[in-house]
Design a protein around this motif. Structure first.
Motif: not given
Length: 224
Positions: A77, A80-81, A83-84, A110-111, A114-115
């Motif tokens: 998590e 992901r945060r 990178r976004l 965005r997906r 994030a992934t």
């Protein structure tokens, strides 16, 4: 991760920390089902830096407690945060009047960021203070990054700036290059009468002349 990847991850962790190994077949099956349930949306690896085995290895290195699924999910998590947070949405390539397609492309990008499937899109930044070859000499010759013909074309739209440049070109002191002690106008701002701009106050002209004279004396001393 699918069940095979979860099983491979648990086996890898068991080699580094035998405390999580389950010898009973039913307990091992329950452990695998629990880990798969909690890590179903966490990938084993991504093309850009994420590796669940690395997260487990780091936990084992710094913590005295056995690895739990949360010890893999939390770093994921955070990954992901991060990178976004570094991502700036690039303009979609679809017709902007097609709201559904526009939104779908933004969400898809965005997906993917994030992934970990693609790198964040970031604004280009200044990476060096070095001037391009020859630029310093060209600026010295022209005296400004604005070409003379462009400056002439802009003069009707900024009369105050044009008048200032004309005065400097005639050898007069740059009154706007100093702060006005009368109306408190800052450097670069015109003097004002009430709220309306006016010609520089006499005291500001005198101060600019004194500073210009002092600068000239300093330059002459340096040359001497």
């Amino acid at each position: 991760m699918d069940r095979r990847e979860v099983a491979a991850l648990v086996a890898y962790i068991g080699r580094l920390d035998p405390r999580i190994i389950r010898t009973d077949q039913r307990e091992a099956a329950d452990q695998l089902a629990t880990w798969h349930e909690l890590l179903d949306d966490v990938p084993m690896t991504t093309p850009h830096g994420w590796d669940a085995r690395g997260a487990a290895r780091q936990h084992i290195r710094v913590s005295p407690y056995p690895v739990l699924p949360a010890d893999i999910a939390r770093p994921w998590e955070s990954y992901r945060r991060d990178r976004l947070a570094r991502h700036t949405d690039p303009t979609p390539g679809v017709d902007p009047d097609d709201q559904a397609a526009w939104t779908a492309e933004l969400i898809g990008t965005r997906r993917a960021v994030a992934t970990g499937s693609t790198q964040p899109a970031q604004y280009r930044a200044i990476t060096s203070s070095q001037l391009a070859p020859g630029l310093r000499e060209r600026l010295r010759e022209s005296g400004s990054c604005i070409p003379p013909e462009v400056r002439v074309a802009l003069a009707p739209y900024r009369p105050a700036r044009a008048a200032r440049e004309a005065a400097v070109a005639q050898g007069e002191p740059d009154a706007l290059g100093v702060r006005c002690e009368w109306c408190q106008a800052q450097v670069g701002e015109p003097c004002r009468r009430g709220t309306a701009p006016r010609t520089p106050h006499p005291g500001r002209l005198d101060l600019a002349a004194r500073q210009a004279q002092k600068a000239e004396q300093v330059q002459q001393s340096a040359l001497a």
